[in-house]
Design a protein around this motif. Structure first.
Motif, short mmCIF file in Angstrom:
data_model
loop_
_atom_site.label_atom_id
_atom_site.label_comp_id
_atom_site.label_asym_id
_atom_site.label_seq_id
_atom_site.Cartn_x
_atom_site.Cartn_y
_atom_site.Cartn_z
N LYS A 83 41.02 8.03 24.23
CA LYS A 83 42.42 8.37 24.53
C LYS A 83 42.61 8.66 26.01
N LYS A 84 41.62 9.30 26.62
CA LYS A 84 41.80 9.77 28.00
C LYS A 84 41.85 8.60 28.99
N SER A 158 42.63 -3.60 31.64
CA SER A 158 43.13 -2.40 32.30
C SER A 158 42.59 -1.16 31.63
N ILE A 159 42.19 -0.25 32.49
CA ILE A 159 41.82 1.07 32.00
C ILE A 159 42.59 2.08 32.84
N LYS A 160 42.31 3.33 32.61
CA LYS A 160 43.02 4.34 33.39
C LYS A 160 42.55 4.28 34.84
N GLY A 161 43.46 4.21 35.78
CA GLY A 161 43.12 4.14 37.20
C GLY A 161 42.96 2.73 37.69
#
Lengths: 181, 314
Positions: A83-84, A158-161
């Motif tokens: 989730k993060k 895509s991931i976070k950042g």
């Protein structure tokens, strides 16, 4: 002629006895294995491990390619999303080493270089069920054979950042819903 | 008192022979390892010293199966004959002057009789197993017997002529000056070759060739019956090399050391030679063996006998 040949034959018997006798003084070829450790090639297909990147992230994205390509169906896993940071990972990852034939196809299929075969072949157990390795048994803390490789730095996932089109070797995604160039 | 002593001597010698022969199986594997640049069994105990016990435990606890299609009495009898036929000639081998159980005048003849009886074990085993491969092994054994029995006797006759007696102690005493191997060299070679045949050792192990006959005549045997065949082979090696020591190598005669040591040194050298030949020579076809026996060893032993008798007359 027959006489000569026979005498030659008999002489050759004595010669072969002599040659074998000389072997007493030559070095023994056998390796005394448990005492003398074996140095196997870097590419030897032994125990399977799951590696991490240099940053300590799990490489495996649970794409299921290894389980698909596995000829004996010894790999089973399930995808989950963190989730993060929006990364995919395996909820469980299980290899049944009593089925595994160490063919290395999983390693070839893996797009993230997560699953790797190591030169460790000392896997014997007294019970079959001890050969079923869970994720905690398989996961190692280092990056294995390809230390620099990080899957997310090469693909447009895509991931976070990091969003799509942000990599150097990547073009911006086309917005298919607009007519503008 | 005397009878008790003989009893004790007999039992001790019997046990010594059997235990030495059994341990030969490990010694042989170690030596074969030495000849083939590897280690033999070296895991159980120090340097594999307890391997024999491990083997024994294994062989005792294996299922001792008698095939229902076999001829049971003969099937059981065959390994017993194989085990005992050459063990029986131990009493006539003088290890030292005192360590001789019976001193019979027909020692050599007794040995020849027992050697020919030992063939029965293979024929019985091969026939009673009711198995094609076993029967083929037994057939080959009879072919082999045809090729070595003749010059087995003839090669000893030169020695007998020199000593003028069939008694083994007389033969021993006749080689105080020079060992029989020097004047009777061809006799020794022929006897050595035929003793390879008697004990079914390489290269003359056609009756039990693993590659073609899947172990030949003892194919249906398991457990301790197979063990009897197995130990029987080593017993025949031990006794035959003891006999060769006595007949051709001067037995216990030798300087410096006590007589037992001399006997053992000579015997162990011969056993070493047996194992060396096993490690080095390929197995001939049985027709090659018959032709070798009849075309080479037979005339050589006859000429040897002729030469000895001419030399004795002159």
């Amino acid at each position: 002629m027959v006489m000569k040949k026979s005498i030659k034959n008999i002489f050759s018997q004595f010669r072969s006895i002599w040659v074998v006798l000389k072997n007493i003084f030559s070095k023994r070829e056998t390796k005394l294995y448990p005492e003398e450790k074996i140095k196997l090639s870097f590419r030897y297909r032994g125990k399977i491990v799951l590696t991490k990147t240099e940053q300590g992230e799990e490489r495996c994205v649970a794409c299921n390619l290894c389980a698909t390509v596995c000829p004996v169906d010894c790999i089973s896993l399930q995808k989950k999303v963190n989730k993060k940071n929006k990364r995919w990972y395996a909820k469980f990852f299980r290899i049944n080493f009593s089925r595994c034939i160490f063919c290395g196809l999983c390693e070839e299929a893996c797009p993230t270089a997560a699953i790797q075969l190591t030169p460790n072949f000392e896997l014997s157990e007294f019970k079959r069920k001890n050969l079923i390795y869970e994720k905690k048994d398989l996961l190692i803390s280092t990056s294995g054979k390809y230390p620099d490789y990080d899957f997310y730095n090469y693909t447009g996932v895509s991931i976070k950042g990091k969003f799509k089109g942000e990599l150097k070797n990547e073009s911006k995604p086309i917005k298919s819903t607009t007519l503008l160039p | 008192m005397n009878r008790n002593f003989i009893m004790l001597k007999t039992i001790i010698l019997l046990l010594l022979t059997i235990s030495f022969s059994a341990s030969l199986s490990v010694i042989e594997r170690r030596l074969l390892g030495l000849f083939q640049n590897r280690y033999g069994p070296n895991r159980v105990g120090w340097q594999g010293s307890l391997q024999l016990i491990a083997d024994m435990i294994k062989i005792f606890f294996k299922e001792d199966w008698i095939p229902p299609f076999s001829n049971k009495i003969i099937f059981v009898l065959a390994p017993i004959i194989s085990f005992s036929s050459l063990l029986i000639i131990v009493p006539i081998i003088p290890i030292t002057k005192e360590l001789l159980i019976i001193d019979i005048n027909i020692g050599i003849l007794f040995f020849l009789m027992m050697a020919s009886l030992s063939v029965y074990s293979i024929l019985f085993a091969g026939w009673s197993s009711n198995n094609k491969y076993a029967l083929l092994g037994a057939l080959r054994a009879s072919a082999q017997t045809l090729s070595y029995e003749i010059f087995l006797g003839l090669s000893l006759m030169g020695v007998v002529l020199r000593a003028g007696s069939f008694n083994i102690l007389d033969i021993l005493n006749s080689q105080k000056q020079v060992w029989n191997i020097v004047p009777q060299f061809f006799g020794f070679i022929a006897f050595f070759i035929s003793s390879l045949g008697i004990s079914h050792r390489h290269p003359f192990d056609q009756p039990e060739s693993e590659q073609e006959l899947a172990d030949g005549y003892h194919l249906e045997y398991s457990g301790i019956k197979f063990g009897l065949f197995f130990i029987g082979e080593y017993i025949s090696i031990t006794t035959l090399s003891g006999l060769m020591t006595v007949i051709f190598l001067g037995g216990f005669y030798g300087p410096f050391f006590p007589s037992v040591i001399w006997f053992l040194i000579k015997m162990i050298c011969l056993i070493f030679l047996f194992i060396l030949i096993r490690a080095s020579l390929p197995r001939p076809r049985y027709d090659q063996m018959i032709s070798f026996g009849w075309r080479w060893c037979f005339p050589v032993t006859l000429l040897n006998l002729l030469g000895t008798s001419i030399w004795l007359i002159c």
